[in-house]
Write an enzyme that holds these catalytic residues in place. Structure first.
Site, PDB file in Angstrom:
ATOM      1  N   ASP A  62       0.762  -1.301   0.029  1.00 54.19           N
ATOM      2  CA  ASP A  62       0.026  -0.037   0.101  1.00 54.19           C
ATOM      3  C   ASP A  62       1.208   1.197   0.139  1.00 54.19           C
ATOM      4  O   ASP A  62       2.011   1.290   0.373  1.00 54.19           O
ATOM      5  CB  ASP A  62      -1.021   0.027   1.233  1.00 54.19           C
ATOM      6  CG  ASP A  62      -1.878   0.931   1.049  1.00 54.19           C
ATOM      7  OD1 ASP A  62      -2.243   1.447   0.024  1.00 54.19           O
ATOM      8  OD2 ASP A  62      -2.959   1.243   2.157  1.00 54.19           O
ATOM      9  N   HIS A  80       2.700   3.609  -9.011  1.00 48.70           N
ATOM     10  CA  HIS A  80       2.584   1.991  -9.376  1.00 48.70           C
ATOM     11  C   HIS A  80       3.489   1.355  -9.964  1.00 48.70           C
ATOM     12  O   HIS A  80       3.973   0.366  -9.782  1.00 48.70           O
ATOM     13  CB  HIS A  80       1.004   1.753 -10.205  1.00 48.70           C
ATOM     14  CG  HIS A  80      -0.059   2.598  -9.450  1.00 48.70           C
ATOM     15  ND1 HIS A  80      -0.413   2.020  -7.995  1.00 48.70           N
ATOM     16  CD2 HIS A  80      -1.172   3.160  -9.534  1.00 48.70           C
ATOM     17  CE1 HIS A  80      -1.535   2.594  -7.661  1.00 48.70           C
ATOM     18  NE2 HIS A  80      -1.990   3.319  -8.575  1.00 48.70           N
ATOM     19  N   LEU A  87      10.738 -20.727  -4.521  1.00 49.62           N
ATOM     20  CA  LEU A  87       9.895 -19.904  -3.993  1.00 49.62           C
ATOM     21  C   LEU A  87       8.324 -19.980  -4.647  1.00 49.62           C
ATOM     22  O   LEU A  87       8.133 -20.122  -6.027  1.00 49.62           O
ATOM     23  CB  LEU A  87      10.306 -18.316  -3.974  1.00 49.62           C
ATOM     24  CG  LEU A  87       9.114 -17.388  -3.582  1.00 49.62           C
ATOM     25  CD1 LEU A  87       8.855 -17.318  -2.049  1.00 49.62           C
ATOM     26  CD2 LEU A  87       9.655 -16.272  -4.058  1.00 49.62           C
TER      27      LEU A  87
HETATM   28  C1  IPE Z   1      -5.471  -2.622  -0.472  1.00 52.05           C
HETATM   29  O1  IPE Z   1      -5.092  -1.495  -0.453  1.00 52.05           O
HETATM   30  C2  IPE Z   1      -5.384  -3.535  -1.961  1.00 52.05           C
HETATM   31  C3  IPE Z   1      -4.055  -3.600  -2.388  1.00 52.05           C
HETATM   32  C4  IPE Z   1      -3.010  -3.230  -1.855  1.00 52.05           C
HETATM   33  C5  IPE Z   1      -4.147  -4.014  -3.595  1.00 52.05           C
HETATM   34  P1  IPE Z   1      -6.179  -0.285  -0.808  1.00 52.05           P
HETATM   35  O2  IPE Z   1      -5.457   1.148  -1.055  1.00 52.05           O
HETATM   36  O3  IPE Z   1      -7.148  -0.694  -1.903  1.00 52.05           O
HETATM   37  O4  IPE Z   1      -6.956  -0.197   0.670  1.00 52.05           O
HETATM   38  P2  IPE Z   1      -7.941   0.753   1.266  1.00 52.05           P
HETATM   39  O5  IPE Z   1      -8.980   1.194   0.632  1.00 52.05           O
HETATM   40  O6  IPE Z   1      -7.012   1.813   1.912  1.00 52.05           O
HETATM   41  O7  IPE Z   1      -8.250  -0.183   2.629  1.00 52.05           O
HETATM   42  C1  IPE Z   2      -1.224   0.191  -3.437  1.00 48.60           C
HETATM   43  O1  IPE Z   2      -1.100   1.669  -3.560  1.00 48.60           O
HETATM   44  C2  IPE Z   2      -1.755  -0.448  -4.753  1.00 48.60           C
HETATM   45  C3  IPE Z   2      -2.930  -0.566  -5.008  1.00 48.60           C
HETATM   46  C4  IPE Z   2      -3.894  -0.717  -4.014  1.00 48.60           C
HETATM   47  C5  IPE Z   2      -3.420  -1.322  -6.304  1.00 48.60           C
HETATM   48  P1  IPE Z   2      -2.369   2.824  -3.413  1.00 48.60           P
HETATM   49  O2  IPE Z   2      -2.677   2.645  -4.764  1.00 48.60           O
HETATM   50  O3  IPE Z   2      -3.505   1.995  -2.560  1.00 48.60           O
HETATM   51  O4  IPE Z   2      -1.663   4.048  -3.032  1.00 48.60           O
HETATM   52  P2  IPE Z   2      -2.326   4.995  -1.928  1.00 48.60           P
HETATM   53  O5  IPE Z   2      -2.962   4.041  -0.755  1.00 48.60           O
HETATM   54  O6  IPE Z   2      -3.515   5.661  -2.521  1.00 48.60           O
HETATM   55  O7  IPE Z   2      -1.261   5.837  -1.306  1.00 48.60           O
HETATM   56 MG    MG Z   3      -4.056   2.381  -0.736  1.00 50.15          MG
END
Ligand code: IPE
Ligand code: IPE
Ligand code: MG
Length: 235
Positions: free
Chosen positions: A10, A27, A121
């Site tokens: 995240d 990303h 792995l």
């Molecule tokens: C969880 O992250 C999903 C992934 C890492 C793929 P999100 O950014 O989507 O989660 P919330 O919405 O903050 O809970």
């Molecule tokens: C995690 O990073 C990737 C996915 C959930 C696909 P985010 O896109 O959720 O990044 P934040 O949480 O908005 O910083």
């Molecule tokens: Mg996120």
């Protein structure tokens, strides 16, 4: 060593925002962090590494971002599959395949097929994954069999439910790491994390590296897992 480490990757968007960059850049850099994590997991002797790449709820994001994330997955598989295979890595994909574009489904199938006999792995990619949806899918299957008369409902136990989950054959995660400082599960491995240890790391996912990984493992070593029993000191 934990046998299975699962990561909620995240903070890509916030990493980019901090630098005045578009979310896509976060990303893209996040994919590089996955490559590092796979390498570290191999070096550490971890047997299973699960990465949460796209949740069942991530469809709620703007269409452009969803399409960027789909594009990055395709690029990752196309670009890295040969390397993963050469490194004896077995790829498993969990999550709902239906609803994904056919080119993505083909790529995911190809990754699993090509690497299925590898013995190093196991890299588990959670894509279009939701823990509740996974459990619901397993329940539908069991209900169907009960209705057809091939399953006696009284024989349903935790092990049988497990055998119908996408993760069948994969041990439960010992350690779940979430980056970005958020302390929640976000529908990740709902069933499987009943007794997992959680480590929350303030760093955003694109900054995750071998040192961060090792620090999380060190934290895991400090934990005492009891599984409902008593601590070794108490018995
Ligand atoms: C969880 O992250 C999903 C992934 C890492 C793929 P999100 O950014 O989507 O989660 P919330 O919405 O903050 O809970
Ligand atoms: C995690 O990073 C990737 C996915 C959930 C696909 P985010 O896109 O959720 O990044 P934040 O949480 O908005 O910083
Ligand atoms: Mg996120």
């Amino acid at each position: 060593m934990p046998t299975h480490v699962a990561i909620i990757m995240d903070g890509n968007g916030r990493w980019a925002a901090q630098r005045g960059l578009p979310r896509f850049e976060g990303h893209r850099r996040g994919v590089e962090a996955i490559r590092r994590a796979v390498r570290s997991a191999g070096d550490l002797g971890i047997r299973y590494l699960t990465v949460y790449s796209f949740s069942a709820e991530n469809w709620r994001r703007p269409a452009q971002e969803v399409s960027d994330l789909m594009g990055l997955l395709k690029r990752f598989v196309r670009h890295d599959l040969a390397d993963l295979h050469a490194n004896n890595i077995r790829v498993r994909v969990i999550g709902e395949r239906e609803g994904l574009a056919s080119d993505i489904r083909l790529l995911l199938d190809e990754a699993e097929q090509l690497t299925r006999l590898n013995t190093g792995l196991t890299l588990v990619i959670a894509f279009n994954y939701g823990g509740r949806q996974e459990i619901a899918r397993a329940m539908r299957e069991l209900a169907r069999e009960a209705k057809e008369g091939t399953l006696d409902p009284d024989t349903i136990d935790a092990a049988m439910i497990e055998s119908r989950l996408d993760t069948h054959g994969i041990p439960d995660p010992d350690l779940v790491i979430r980056t970005s400082g958020e302390q929640r599960v976000s529908n990740f491995l709902t069933w499987q994390t009943a007794y997992s240890e959680f480590v929350f790391i303030p760093d955003f996912w694109p900054d995750f590296d071998d040192a961060t990984f090792r620090a999380a493992i060190d934290e895991y070593f400090k934990r005492e897992r009891r599984f409902g029993g008593l601590s070794a000191r108490a018995v």
